[in-house]
Design an enzyme around this catalytic site. Structure first.
Site, PDB file in Angstrom:
ATOM      1  CE  LYS A   1      -3.937  -2.222   2.260  1.00  0.00           C
ATOM      2  NZ  LYS A   1      -5.009  -2.047   3.267  1.00  0.00           N
TER       3      LYS A   1
ATOM      4  CE1 TYR B   1      -9.512  -2.778   0.108  1.00  0.00           C
ATOM      5  CE2 TYR B   1      -8.559  -0.937  -1.091  1.00  0.00           C
ATOM      6  CZ  TYR B   1      -8.407  -2.054  -0.281  1.00  0.00           C
ATOM      7  OH  TYR B   1      -7.157  -2.436   0.139  1.00  0.00           O
TER       8      TYR B   1
ATOM      9  CD  GLU C   1      -9.133  -8.877  -3.346  1.00  0.00           C
ATOM     10  OE1 GLU C   1     -10.018  -8.625  -2.508  1.00  0.00           O
ATOM     11  OE2 GLU C   1      -8.001  -9.299  -3.043  1.00  0.00           O
TER      12      GLU C   1
END
Ligand code: CMP
Length: 138
Positions: A10, A50, A127
């Protein structure tokens, strides 16, 4: 049981210069990198990724953060990949993450928690498909 999972390093971990350290832990954990890319998500792309969390109070904060700088996205392979990778990264909240886990070492908070790991085989597939074409994950 599938042998693949999906991860992102991230923006907090990228900014802190921890890409190399985290990839090293991933390799040492026995995972093979099947596909990998370095990119920045737009706010809209982060919202799409998300979207299962759209109703959560932290959705705005999460998608703002995930589009705040570059990330590394990767598909990883190992027997029992989803569960073993979640063990390697540790609890979502780094305050609760076990010693020796990626989040214990490199995450600062529940929001800025250094890495993502898929929570099921089904989501690992969804994903991975979000970021990589079939050609890219042969
Ligand atoms: P991740 O594994 O990427 O999946 C959903 C993310 O939402 C999670 O990691 C956290 O970074 C984030 N998240 C979960 N709970 C909270 C919270 N209470 N506040 C902010 N972010 C959260």
């Amino acid at each position: 049981m599938s042998n693949r999972t999906f991860t992102m390093i991230k923006p907090d971990a990228v900014k802190a210069g921890n890409i190399g350290n985290i990839l090293q832990m991933i390799n040492a954990g026995g995972f093979r990198i099947v596909a990998m890319k370095y990119l920045s998500l737009s706010k809209q792309q982060a919202e799409k990724f998300y979207e299962v969390h759209a109703a959560r109070p932290f959705y705005g904060e999460l998608t703002e953060f995930m589009s705040s700088g570059p990330i590394v996205a990767a598909i990883l392979e190992k027997e029992n990949a989803v569960a073993d990778f979640r063990t390697l990264i540790g609890a979502t909240n780094p305050a609760q993450a076990a010693e020796g886990t990626i989040r214990k070492k490199y995450a600062a908070s529940i929001g800025e928690n250094a890495v993502h790991g898929s929570d099921s085989d089904e989501n690992a597939e969804i994903e991975g498909n979000f970021f990589f074409s079939g050609l890219e994950r042969a």
